[in-house]
Design a protein around this motif. Structure first.
Motif, PDB file in Angstrom:
ATOM      1  N   THR A 179      35.690  48.057 -28.541  1.00 43.33           N
ATOM      2  CA  THR A 179      36.820  47.142 -28.652  1.00 43.33           C
ATOM      3  C   THR A 179      36.238  45.779 -29.017  1.00 43.33           C
ATOM      4  O   THR A 179      35.510  45.184 -28.217  1.00 43.33           O
ATOM      5  N   VAL A 180      36.515  45.320 -30.214  1.00 41.26           N
ATOM      6  CA  VAL A 180      35.969  44.048 -30.701  1.00 41.26           C
ATOM      7  C   VAL A 180      37.120  43.075 -30.921  1.00 41.26           C
ATOM      8  O   VAL A 180      38.030  43.340 -31.706  1.00 41.26           O
ATOM      9  N   LEU A 181      37.086  41.975 -30.200  1.00 41.83           N
ATOM     10  CA  LEU A 181      38.080  40.927 -30.337  1.00 41.83           C
ATOM     11  C   LEU A 181      37.373  39.616 -30.671  1.00 41.83           C
ATOM     12  O   LEU A 181      36.219  39.418 -30.296  1.00 41.83           O
ATOM     13  N   PHE A 182      38.080  38.745 -31.344  1.00 47.24           N
ATOM     14  CA  PHE A 182      37.502  37.476 -31.773  1.00 47.24           C
ATOM     15  C   PHE A 182      38.576  36.403 -31.677  1.00 47.24           C
ATOM     16  O   PHE A 182      39.756  36.672 -31.890  1.00 47.24           O
ATOM     17  N   ARG A 183      38.145  35.193 -31.341  1.00 44.79           N
ATOM     18  CA  ARG A 183      39.063  34.075 -31.248  1.00 44.79           C
ATOM     19  C   ARG A 183      38.487  32.874 -31.999  1.00 44.79           C
ATOM     20  O   ARG A 183      37.274  32.637 -31.972  1.00 44.79           O
ATOM     21  N   VAL A 184      39.352  32.106 -32.614  1.00 43.66           N
ATOM     22  CA  VAL A 184      38.997  30.778 -33.119  1.00 43.66           C
ATOM     23  C   VAL A 184      39.820  29.797 -32.302  1.00 43.66           C
ATOM     24  O   VAL A 184      41.054  29.800 -32.376  1.00 43.66           O
ATOM     25  N   PHE A 185      39.152  28.983 -31.490  1.00 44.02           N
ATOM     26  CA  PHE A 185      39.839  28.052 -30.605  1.00 44.02           C
ATOM     27  C   PHE A 185      39.647  26.617 -31.079  1.00 44.02           C
ATOM     28  O   PHE A 185      38.536  26.216 -31.445  1.00 44.02           O
ATOM     29  N   HIS A 186      40.732  25.866 -31.030  1.00 45.72           N
ATOM     30  CA  HIS A 186      40.695  24.439 -31.332  1.00 45.72           C
ATOM     31  C   HIS A 186      41.129  23.674 -30.090  1.00 45.72           C
ATOM     32  O   HIS A 186      42.246  23.869 -29.581  1.00 45.72           O
ATOM     33  N   TYR A 187      40.242  22.815 -29.604  1.00 42.74           N
ATOM     34  CA  TYR A 187      40.517  21.981 -28.439  1.00 42.74           C
ATOM     35  C   TYR A 187      40.773  20.548 -28.930  1.00 42.74           C
ATOM     36  O   TYR A 187      39.829  19.850 -29.308  1.00 42.74           O
ATOM     37  N   ASP A 216      30.720  24.261 -32.230  1.00 42.55           N
ATOM     38  CA  ASP A 216      30.335  23.122 -33.054  1.00 42.55           C
ATOM     39  C   ASP A 216      29.403  22.213 -32.253  1.00 42.55           C
ATOM     40  O   ASP A 216      28.831  22.624 -31.240  1.00 42.55           O
ATOM     41  N   ASP A 217      29.260  20.971 -32.684  1.00 46.94           N
ATOM     42  CA  ASP A 217      28.274  20.077 -32.083  1.00 46.94           C
ATOM     43  C   ASP A 217      28.852  19.153 -31.017  1.00 46.94           C
ATOM     44  O   ASP A 217      28.221  18.159 -30.651  1.00 46.94           O
ATOM     45  N   LEU A 218      30.046  19.465 -30.491  1.00 50.29           N
ATOM     46  CA  LEU A 218      30.714  18.546 -29.579  1.00 50.29           C
ATOM     47  C   LEU A 218      30.526  18.879 -28.105  1.00 50.29           C
ATOM     48  O   LEU A 218      30.606  18.003 -27.255  1.00 50.29           O
ATOM     49  N   GLY A 219      30.315  20.120 -27.756  1.00 55.32           N
ATOM     50  CA  GLY A 219      30.125  20.480 -26.358  1.00 55.32           C
ATOM     51  C   GLY A 219      31.431  20.540 -25.593  1.00 55.32           C
ATOM     52  O   GLY A 219      32.528  20.367 -26.134  1.00 55.32           O
ATOM     53  N   GLY A 220      31.320  20.803 -24.282  1.00 52.61           N
ATOM     54  CA  GLY A 220      32.490  20.909 -23.424  1.00 52.61           C
ATOM     55  C   GLY A 220      32.500  22.158 -22.558  1.00 52.61           C
ATOM     56  O   GLY A 220      33.244  22.218 -21.572  1.00 52.61           O
ATOM     57  N   LEU A 221      31.680  23.150 -22.907  1.00 53.63           N
ATOM     58  CA  LEU A 221      31.604  24.375 -22.119  1.00 53.63           C
ATOM     59  C   LEU A 221      30.750  24.144 -20.876  1.00 53.63           C
ATOM     60  O   LEU A 221      29.656  23.584 -20.958  1.00 53.63           O
ATOM     61  N   GLN A 222      31.268  24.579 -19.720  1.00 59.15           N
ATOM     62  CA  GLN A 222      30.557  24.453 -18.455  1.00 59.15           C
ATOM     63  C   GLN A 222      30.468  25.817 -17.784  1.00 59.15           C
ATOM     64  O   GLN A 222      31.409  26.619 -17.843  1.00 59.15           O
ATOM     65  N   VAL A 223      29.338  26.064 -17.104  1.00 61.25           N
ATOM     66  CA  VAL A 223      29.065  27.336 -16.440  1.00 61.25           C
ATOM     67  C   VAL A 223      28.840  27.075 -14.958  1.00 61.25           C
ATOM     68  O   VAL A 223      28.125  26.140 -14.577  1.00 61.25           O
ATOM     69  N   ARG A 224      29.432  27.922 -14.133  1.00 59.96           N
ATOM     70  CA  ARG A 224      29.275  27.795 -12.675  1.00 59.96           C
ATOM     71  C   ARG A 224      28.008  28.523 -12.234  1.00 59.96           C
ATOM     72  O   ARG A 224      27.829  29.702 -12.511  1.00 59.96           O
ATOM     73  N   PRO A 234      24.541  23.308 -23.792  1.00 61.07           N
ATOM     74  CA  PRO A 234      24.238  22.460 -24.945  1.00 61.07           C
ATOM     75  C   PRO A 234      25.095  22.813 -26.162  1.00 61.07           C
ATOM     76  O   PRO A 234      25.428  23.984 -26.383  1.00 61.07           O
ATOM     77  N   ALA A 235      25.458  21.808 -26.919  1.00 60.10           N
ATOM     78  CA  ALA A 235      26.200  22.005 -28.168  1.00 60.10           C
ATOM     79  C   ALA A 235      25.187  22.147 -29.294  1.00 60.10           C
ATOM     80  O   ALA A 235      24.619  21.158 -29.754  1.00 60.10           O
ATOM     81  N   GLU A 236      24.942  23.365 -29.741  1.00 60.61           N
ATOM     82  CA  GLU A 236      23.882  23.656 -30.699  1.00 60.61           C
ATOM     83  C   GLU A 236      24.397  24.599 -31.782  1.00 60.61           C
ATOM     84  O   GLU A 236      24.270  25.824 -31.651  1.00 60.61           O
ATOM     85  N   GLY A 270      38.364  16.719 -32.224  1.00 62.54           N
ATOM     86  CA  GLY A 270      38.770  18.097 -32.043  1.00 62.54           C
ATOM     87  C   GLY A 270      37.568  19.023 -32.042  1.00 62.54           C
ATOM     88  O   GLY A 270      36.711  18.949 -32.922  1.00 62.54           O
ATOM     89  N   ARG A 271      37.471  19.900 -31.040  1.00 64.76           N
ATOM     90  CA  ARG A 271      36.346  20.823 -30.885  1.00 64.76           C
ATOM     91  C   ARG A 271      36.765  22.222 -31.315  1.00 64.76           C
ATOM     92  O   ARG A 271      37.879  22.673 -31.028  1.00 64.76           O
ATOM     93  N   LEU A 272      35.846  22.935 -31.986  1.00 66.01           N
ATOM     94  CA  LEU A 272      36.052  24.332 -32.339  1.00 66.01           C
ATOM     95  C   LEU A 272      35.044  25.207 -31.624  1.00 66.01           C
ATOM     96  O   LEU A 272      33.875  24.838 -31.462  1.00 66.01           O
ATOM     97  N   SER A 273      35.503  26.384 -31.203  1.00 63.05           N
ATOM     98  CA  SER A 273      34.581  27.394 -30.696  1.00 63.05           C
ATOM     99  C   SER A 273      35.025  28.755 -31.213  1.00 63.05           C
ATOM    100  O   SER A 273      36.196  28.958 -31.564  1.00 63.05           O
ATOM    101  N   PHE A 274      34.065  29.689 -31.238  1.00 60.86           N
ATOM    102  CA  PHE A 274      34.283  30.976 -31.894  1.00 60.86           C
ATOM    103  C   PHE A 274      33.727  32.102 -31.008  1.00 60.86           C
ATOM    104  O   PHE A 274      32.623  32.591 -31.228  1.00 60.86           O
ATOM    105  N   PRO A 275      34.473  32.523 -29.981  1.00 64.02           N
ATOM    106  CA  PRO A 275      33.990  33.596 -29.115  1.00 64.02           C
ATOM    107  C   PRO A 275      34.257  34.988 -29.698  1.00 64.02           C
ATOM    108  O   PRO A 275      35.362  35.284 -30.160  1.00 64.02           O
ATOM    109  N   TYR A 276      33.229  35.813 -29.650  1.00 65.22           N
ATOM    110  CA  TYR A 276      33.264  37.202 -30.137  1.00 65.22           C
ATOM    111  C   TYR A 276      33.060  38.096 -28.925  1.00 65.22           C
ATOM    112  O   TYR A 276      32.047  37.985 -28.226  1.00 65.22           O
ATOM    113  N   PHE A 277      34.024  38.969 -28.660  1.00 65.61           N
ATOM    114  CA  PHE A 277      33.983  39.826 -27.481  1.00 65.61           C
ATOM    115  C   PHE A 277      33.647  41.258 -27.893  1.00 65.61           C
ATOM    116  O   PHE A 277      34.404  41.887 -28.648  1.00 65.61           O
ATOM    117  N   PHE A 278      32.524  41.738 -27.394  1.00 63.10           N
ATOM    118  CA  PHE A 278      32.048  43.088 -27.721  1.00 63.10           C
ATOM    119  C   PHE A 278      32.191  43.928 -26.456  1.00 63.10           C
ATOM    120  O   PHE A 278      31.419  43.795 -25.508  1.00 63.10           O
TER     121      PHE A 278
END
Length: 345
Positions: A179-187, A216-224, A234-236, A270-278
């Protein structure tokens, strides 16, 4: 733009070069690194994947052009128009996390299923054709999916080796028909007077096996962290972020962690991220592996929702459908006949 990956630092995500995994020169070495990351934080950064940077650059450009369109134009590609396939665009605050609207908009995508696919004919959620706007965005998304599939397969071979399994175990038992799902998110950028409690996406875990995230190069993701603190990812651009999902947590009885994470865009742009779920095959039943040693005691406080992926049984498709139904309850009710599926956890 960030020109290269940041070095590892205390409390940071491990940086794993998978080049030796892809060329076969040091599979055990890469497997040990990935195994250590999965047993500690459940997140790590991936270099050496060999994906052409131009693919992400093109996808980023075309996605920004799409999200810059007025909402009434984007509404032509709204998820409701794709029916039970649950593909297409949703507006800012149109998706819920733990019942709270997220401050993001996005485009939901999956594998292309023809009209005569048995699950499409049956009206199975999350199966069908993608709902792309005209132009280059659709081909750019599908090219990105094609580029990520070998990376996901390779990482799972390393995961298998790290768990003491044959390299092809996942492909044979769980992801032969993934099951492969993909999202393009705009924050969107937060205004100066924005609610400090409003998150781009609230605390959550992913549902399946692996997530591969480009950003993208803006960051914003945090991990517990296991200690309960939050660290910034890091935004890389060009460095993938990999994290494990609930099903790999379940499969390993908690030896590998499905780690909560969240997003808040404070960059001023505006931040973009591209999560791919495998994820596992739709009909797969994910049962714990007979691994050596005792699994760790379950930490109910580790998850924001107090739920346990280890108490759930059933097909992965049922787990996923129930989770996405909570994310889009109105859409689920409008396109799915009969009662809601049993909700996991």
């Amino acid at each position: 733009m960030t020109t290269g990956p940041a070095p590892d630092a205390p409390g940071s995500l491990a940086l794993v070069d998978i080049g030796p995994l892809l060329d076969g020169s040091d599979v055990p070495g890469v497997a040990r690194q990935i195994d250590a990351a999965c047993r500690s934080l459940g997140f790590f950064r991936v270099t050496g994947h060999g994906i052409d940077p131009a693919l992400l650059g093109n996808l980023d450009r075309l996605a920004r052009e799409f999200f810059d369109l007025p909402d009434d134009v984007k509404q032509r590609y709204a998820m409701a128009r794709a029916g039970s396939a649950w593909r297409g665009w949703f507006p800012v605050r149109g998706e819920l996390t733990s019942g709270v609207p997220d401050r993001k908009e996005g485009l939901y995508v999956g594998l292309e299923h023809p009209a005569d696919h048995p699950r499409v004919l049956a009206g199975t959620p999350l199966h069908g054709a993608n709902l792309f706007p005209p132009g280059g965005l659709g081909p750019a998304v599908l090219a990105w999916l094609d580029a990520l599939r070998p990376v996901a397969d390779a990482i799972l071979r390393a995961v298998a080796v790290g768990l003491g399994l044959p390299p092809g175990w996942f492909a044979e038992h769980l992801t032969g028909d993934p099951t492969v799902l993909f999202r393009v998110f705009h924050y969107p950028a937060l205004a100066d007077n924005a609610d400090a409690a409003e998150w781009g996406v609230g605390e959550h875990t992913d549902y399946g096996i692996l997530t591969l995230l480009a950003q993208d190069d803006l960051g914003g993701l945090q991990v517990r962290t296991p200690a309960g603190t939050w660290i910034e990812v890091p935004a890389e651009p060009g460095v993938l972020v990999c994290n494990i999902g609930d099903m790999l947590d379940r499969l390993t009885e908690g030896r590998y962690r499905s780690t909560p994470h969240r997003v808040r865009n404070v960059s001023g742009r505006g931040r973009l991220s591209f999560p791919y779920f495998f994820d596992p095959s739709w009909d797969a039943e994910v049962t714990p592996l007979p691994l050596a040693g005792s699994p760790p005691a379950e930490d109910a406080g580790r998850r924001w929702d107090g739920a346990s992926v280890h108490a759930w049984t059933g097909r992965y498709g049922d787990y996923l459908s129930a989770k996405v139904a909570k994310v889009f309850p109105d859409l689920f009710a409008s396109v799915t006949p009969g009662p809601s599926p049993r909700r996991p956890g």
